[in-house]
Each structure stands twice: as C-alpha cells, then as structure tokens.
Motif scaffolding. Structure first.
Motif, PDB file in Angstrom:
ATOM      1  N   VAL A  58       0.841  -1.201   0.000  1.00  0.00           N
ATOM      2  CA  VAL A  58       0.000   0.000   0.000  1.00  0.00           C
ATOM      3  C   VAL A  58       0.877   1.253   0.000  1.00  0.00           C
ATOM      4  N   GLU A  59       1.968   1.225   0.738  1.00  0.00           N
ATOM      5  CA  GLU A  59       2.895   2.360   0.716  1.00  0.00           C
ATOM      6  C   GLU A  59       3.417   2.616  -0.699  1.00  0.00           C
ATOM      7  N   THR A  60       3.739   1.548  -1.383  1.00  0.00           N
ATOM      8  CA  THR A  60       4.205   1.678  -2.766  1.00  0.00           C
ATOM      9  C   THR A  60       3.109   2.253  -3.656  1.00  0.00           C
ATOM     10  N   GLN A  61       1.896   1.784  -3.458  1.00  0.00           N
ATOM     11  CA  GLN A  61       0.761   2.279  -4.239  1.00  0.00           C
ATOM     12  C   GLN A  61       0.562   3.784  -4.060  1.00  0.00           C
ATOM     13  N   LEU A  62       0.753   4.272  -2.830  1.00  0.00           N
ATOM     14  CA  LEU A  62       0.471   5.668  -2.502  1.00  0.00           C
ATOM     15  C   LEU A  62       1.701   6.574  -2.581  1.00  0.00           C
ATOM     16  N   LYS A  63       2.850   5.997  -2.884  1.00  0.00           N
ATOM     17  CA  LYS A  63       4.116   6.741  -2.822  1.00  0.00           C
ATOM     18  C   LYS A  63       4.077   8.002  -3.678  1.00  0.00           C
ATOM     19  N   LYS A  64       3.582   7.889  -4.897  1.00  0.00           N
ATOM     20  CA  LYS A  64       3.587   9.037  -5.806  1.00  0.00           C
ATOM     21  C   LYS A  64       2.641  10.128  -5.341  1.00  0.00           C
ATOM     22  N   VAL A  65       1.429   9.749  -4.976  1.00  0.00           N
ATOM     23  CA  VAL A  65       0.442  10.759  -4.588  1.00  0.00           C
ATOM     24  C   VAL A  65       0.761  11.368  -3.226  1.00  0.00           C
ATOM     25  N   PHE A  66       1.476  10.624  -2.353  1.00  0.00           N
ATOM     26  CA  PHE A  66       1.872  11.142  -1.045  1.00  0.00           C
ATOM     27  C   PHE A  66       3.205  11.891  -1.088  1.00  0.00           C
ATOM     28  N   ALA A  67       3.848  11.951  -2.228  1.00  0.00           N
ATOM     29  CA  ALA A  67       5.174  12.567  -2.337  1.00  0.00           C
ATOM     30  C   ALA A  67       5.144  14.014  -1.858  1.00  0.00           C
ATOM     31  N   GLY A  68       6.158  14.386  -1.066  1.00  0.00           N
ATOM     32  CA  GLY A  68       6.266  15.752  -0.568  1.00  0.00           C
ATOM     33  C   GLY A  68       5.497  16.019   0.702  1.00  0.00           C
ATOM     34  N   THR A  69       4.821  14.996   1.227  1.00  0.00           N
ATOM     35  CA  THR A  69       4.088  15.161   2.486  1.00  0.00           C
ATOM     36  C   THR A  69       4.807  14.425   3.612  1.00  0.00           C
ATOM     37  N   LYS A  70       4.559  14.863   4.823  1.00  0.00           N
ATOM     38  CA  LYS A  70       5.148  14.199   5.990  1.00  0.00           C
ATOM     39  C   LYS A  70       4.243  13.056   6.451  1.00  0.00           C
ATOM     40  N   PRO A  71       4.838  11.947   6.876  1.00  0.00           N
ATOM     41  CA  PRO A  71       4.015  10.850   7.419  1.00  0.00           C
ATOM     42  C   PRO A  71       3.198  11.325   8.612  1.00  0.00           C
ATOM     43  N   ASN A  72       1.942  10.914   8.679  1.00  0.00           N
ATOM     44  CA  ASN A  72       1.082  11.281   9.803  1.00  0.00           C
ATOM     45  C   ASN A  72       0.073  10.167  10.047  1.00  0.00           C
ATOM     46  N   GLU A  73      -1.100  10.517  10.576  1.00  0.00           N
ATOM     47  CA  GLU A  73      -2.087   9.490  10.900  1.00  0.00           C
ATOM     48  C   GLU A  73      -2.612   8.759   9.663  1.00  0.00           C
ATOM     49  N   ALA A  74      -2.418   9.330   8.488  1.00  0.00           N
ATOM     50  CA  ALA A  74      -2.853   8.637   7.273  1.00  0.00           C
ATOM     51  C   ALA A  74      -2.124   7.303   7.130  1.00  0.00           C
ATOM     52  N   GLU A  75      -0.795   7.339   7.281  1.00  0.00           N
ATOM     53  CA  GLU A  75      -0.017   6.102   7.215  1.00  0.00           C
ATOM     54  C   GLU A  75      -0.296   5.198   8.418  1.00  0.00           C
ATOM     55  N   GLU A  76      -0.473   5.802   9.581  1.00  0.00           N
ATOM     56  CA  GLU A  76      -0.763   5.008  10.780  1.00  0.00           C
ATOM     57  C   GLU A  76      -2.067   4.234  10.618  1.00  0.00           C
ATOM     58  N   ASN A  77      -3.075   4.902  10.091  1.00  0.00           N
ATOM     59  CA  ASN A  77      -4.387   4.276   9.982  1.00  0.00           C
ATOM     60  C   ASN A  77      -4.442   3.179   8.924  1.00  0.00           C
ATOM     61  N   ILE A  78      -3.528   3.226   7.962  1.00  0.00           N
ATOM     62  CA  ILE A  78      -3.472   2.136   6.988  1.00  0.00           C
ATOM     63  C   ILE A  78      -3.263   0.805   7.701  1.00  0.00           C
ATOM     64  N   GLN A  79      -2.404   0.800   8.709  1.00  0.00           N
ATOM     65  CA  GLN A  79      -2.132  -0.437   9.447  1.00  0.00           C
ATOM     66  C   GLN A  79      -3.394  -0.965  10.118  1.00  0.00           C
ATOM     67  N   SER A  80      -4.102  -0.073  10.789  1.00  0.00           N
ATOM     68  CA  SER A  80      -5.332  -0.489  11.466  1.00  0.00           C
ATOM     69  C   SER A  80      -6.353  -1.002  10.466  1.00  0.00           C
ATOM     70  N   ARG A  81      -6.444  -0.338   9.313  1.00  0.00           N
ATOM     71  CA  ARG A  81      -7.440  -0.757   8.316  1.00  0.00           C
ATOM     72  C   ARG A  81      -7.059  -2.083   7.663  1.00  0.00           C
ATOM     73  N   LEU A  82      -5.771  -2.349   7.520  1.00  0.00           N
ATOM     74  CA  LEU A  82      -5.360  -3.646   6.997  1.00  0.00           C
ATOM     75  C   LEU A  82      -5.709  -4.764   7.973  1.00  0.00           C
TER      76      LEU A  82
END
Length: 381
Positions: free
Chosen positions: A192-216
């Motif tokens: 999922v990180e690879t899938q979102l890498k381009k669209v998330f480029a230039g942003t800082k990791p936050n709860e968006a990445e954290e919540n991916i784990q919970s949703r998986l």
C-alpha cells in the motif's frame, strides 16, 4: 394457600435493564415499596440481552417490612422457590449480598456477548489480539461467553509491533485455550505504501499512514469472518470511543463492541479480577503503557491525558451530563477539559458508524446519547 397470612402481595413482572450499580438501587426501591405498602413483594426480572441492553435477573422476594427473604442469581436463569410462611421465620442466608462490582460487570458483558452471537445465529467469534489489555479482556469475555473453542485470536504484527506484544498475545491465547493465528500485515502495508508513494510525495508521514495499518487489520479480520462465518468483536473501550482514539474501517470493524461502554480504568479493574486466582491476562498486558503501536515509541498519553483524569472527565460530561464550567469547578484544568469535551463532540461521526456496544453504564453512547454529527459545539473556555 397464603391468603390467611397476607391480605395481598405485590407481584412485579419486570424487564429492567441493568447498568453498573442498578441491582442495588433497584433493591432499595423495592424495599421501600414493600415497607410503605406493608405487603410482601416479589419481583421477577428478565435475564438475557438484546443488542445493547442487558437484563440481569436478580429477582427478589421481600416481606411486608421490606426485609429480603430471597435473592435470585444475576445473569443466569434460575427457578427460585420461596415459602413465604417459612421465610418469615428465616431470612435468606448468603443470598443478600451482591458479588463484587468487577464480577458483575464481567458477567454482564459475558451474557451480552453470548446472547448477541447466538440470537444472531452464529456460534463463533474473532478477536484481533494486539497484546494489549483491551483485546485481552475482550478475548477473556468471549471465551467465558461462548467457550474457548469458539474463539479465534488473531495477531497481526507490523513493523512497529513489539516482540513483547506478540508474546503477550500468544500467552493469552494459551492461557484461555483459544485457537490462535499469526497473520502479519507488514507485506501488505509495504504494498500500500508503494501504491500511494507518488500521490503522497512531498508530504510528511502522519495518521494517514498510521491508519493504513489499522485498516489492513480490519480487512484481515473481515476476510476471516466472511470465510468462516464468525462474528468480529471490536476491542475499543469507552474512553477511546469517547475521544475518537479509534480508526474508522480499522479497529472499529466488527459486529459488536463488548467493552465499548467500559472506561479504560475499569478495563484494568476487571482484568485484575479476571486474574484473581491465576494469571490469565498476561501481567505485562496490564502493566505496560497502553499503545496503539502505529509509530515508533507511541503511547496513548502522547495525545490524551492520563486515563484517570480522562475517565473522571468523561463520567462528569457523558454520564452525569455536566457542562464544561461545572467540570472545571471539580478541580480539572480548563485546557484539559476543553480539549476532552471538544474531542468527544467532534468524534460523534465515528461513533455513529461503530458497532453496537453493550450498555453497562447509566449513560452509554449510541441509543443513550444522541447529538448531531454536524454541529458547532467546539468552543473554548
């Protein structure tokens, strides 16, 4: 046969829902009625659960002075035969005291889970085991309600999961005799990180990445639920649900929230009661700082006040319905009260999408407390 002894008797056929402390207040009310009317009183109360509501039984027979002659079991069906003539001479022995509060809460939650699962036509449940105290208590309740053979505990570690958490989850499963699986989500998380890498480029990791784990983890549990026909039990407590410390479509996925109306401080108390005779819930699950383990060295208190303070404010605001100024007058810092109350109000949209939660407090979220999702309640003092 007793018409020569008593002019009449009050027979109360009741379906009185239970909440923490209800059994005592109900008994005192019935005592006053029998005493004031000067006639014997028998209350037959329903036992069982329907969705959020739990009916505890605790049927009673009182004499014309309001003295307790017999007290039925709580949270279990029973045929109670009382001879009013004989009972006038000999009061009920060892049946006039209620069990400890923690036992009552555990029994209520166990009955609630059992009836919800069975009345919905299911036999087994799934619980995501994080190694923390909340999922441990839910698993213990489920095993008591349905039998350990009908509970599957699933550990779903990722990069931030500590080795101790995985060990504690496995130890809990062994202590309870649960079926247990370890299904790591790390490979999928990387995808999922690879899938979102381009669209998330230039942003800082936050709860968006954290919540991916919970949703998986939610995806994993729901896949198992669909495949094997087992209901998923959510593991969020009332403190978390109040302030939105939970993830939509992640750890909130499930059919029923057994501890959704249990404050975090009470989760600890009930867990210690569970361990009263032997260690069932691993000691480390009780003593380690609570954490969602979604980023390095994360703890709940990074963004929340200590649970003793949080729960006291929640009780005053949610259960006792006090306003901010009244809560501050109880000695709490204005900034903390303002933050907590705003979090509660803002998180209504999450609770509206949550699984039904068993009601064990005088005022629970859901049917017991409705406020608009779209509102302007966020104010400062």
């Amino acid at each position: 046969p007793y018409t020569t002894l008593f002019r009449s008797i009050i027979l109360n056929i009741s379906a009185s829902p239970w909440h923490d402390g209800k059994e005592k207040t109900r008994l005192e009310m019935l005592r006053r009625v029998a005493h004031d009317e000067k006639v014997p009183l028998a209350q037959v109360n329903a036992i069982g659960a329907n969705d959020e509501l739990i009916f505890d039984g605790h049927s009673v027979v009182l004499n014309s002075s309001g003295e307790l002659l017999a007290l039925g079991q709580g949270f279990a069906e029973e045929i109670l035969v009382v001879d009013l003539k004989e009972s006038r001479k000999q009061k009920a022995e060892n049946r006039n005291e209620f069990p400890p509060r923690e036992q009552l809460l555990f029994s209520a939650l166990s009955l609630g889970v059992r009836d919800y699962v069975r009345k919905c036509g299911f036999k087994s449940v799934l619980v995501g085991l994080s190694g923390g105290i909340d999922s441990a208590l839910v698993a213990a309740i489920a095993a008591d309600a349905l039998g350990a053979e009908n509970v599957l505990g699933v550990a779903m570690p990722a990069r931030y999961s500590s080795s101790g958490s995985l060990t504690d989850a496995e130890r809990l499963a062994k202590n309870l005799g649960l079926r247990y699986e370890v299904l790591p989500i790390e490979p999928v998380f990387k995808s999922v990180e690879t899938q979102l890498k381009k669209v998330f480029a230039g942003t800082k990791p936050n709860e968006a990445e954290e919540n991916i784990q919970s949703r998986l983890r939610g995806v994993t549990l729901m896949a198992l639920s669909n495949k094997f026909g087992a209901l998923v039990l959510t593991t969020g407590n009332k403190s978390e649900m109040a302030v939105g410390y939970c993830t939509l479509y992640g750890d909130m996925n499930g059919a029923l929230g057994p501890i959704a109306d249990v404050l975090k401080t009470d989760v600890y108390k009930i867990s210690r009661w569970v361990n009263r005779e032997r260690e069932i819930i691993p000691a480390d699950s009780i003593t380690k700082p609570p954490s969602a383990e979604l980023r390095p060295n994360q703890t709940d208190q990074d963004s929340l006040p200590p649970y003793e303070i949080l729960d006291a404010i929640l009780d005053l605001y949610v259960v006792k319905n006090l306003g901010k100024a009244e809560i501050i007058a109880h000695g709490f810092a204005a900034a903390v009260v303002n933050d907590v109350v705003n979090k509660i109000n803002f998180s209504e949209y999450k609770r509206r999408q949550a699984a039904p939660g068993l009601k064990v407090s005088p005022r629970a979220f859901g049917m017991g407390r409705r406020i608009p999702v779209a509102q302007k309640f966020r104010t400062k003092i």
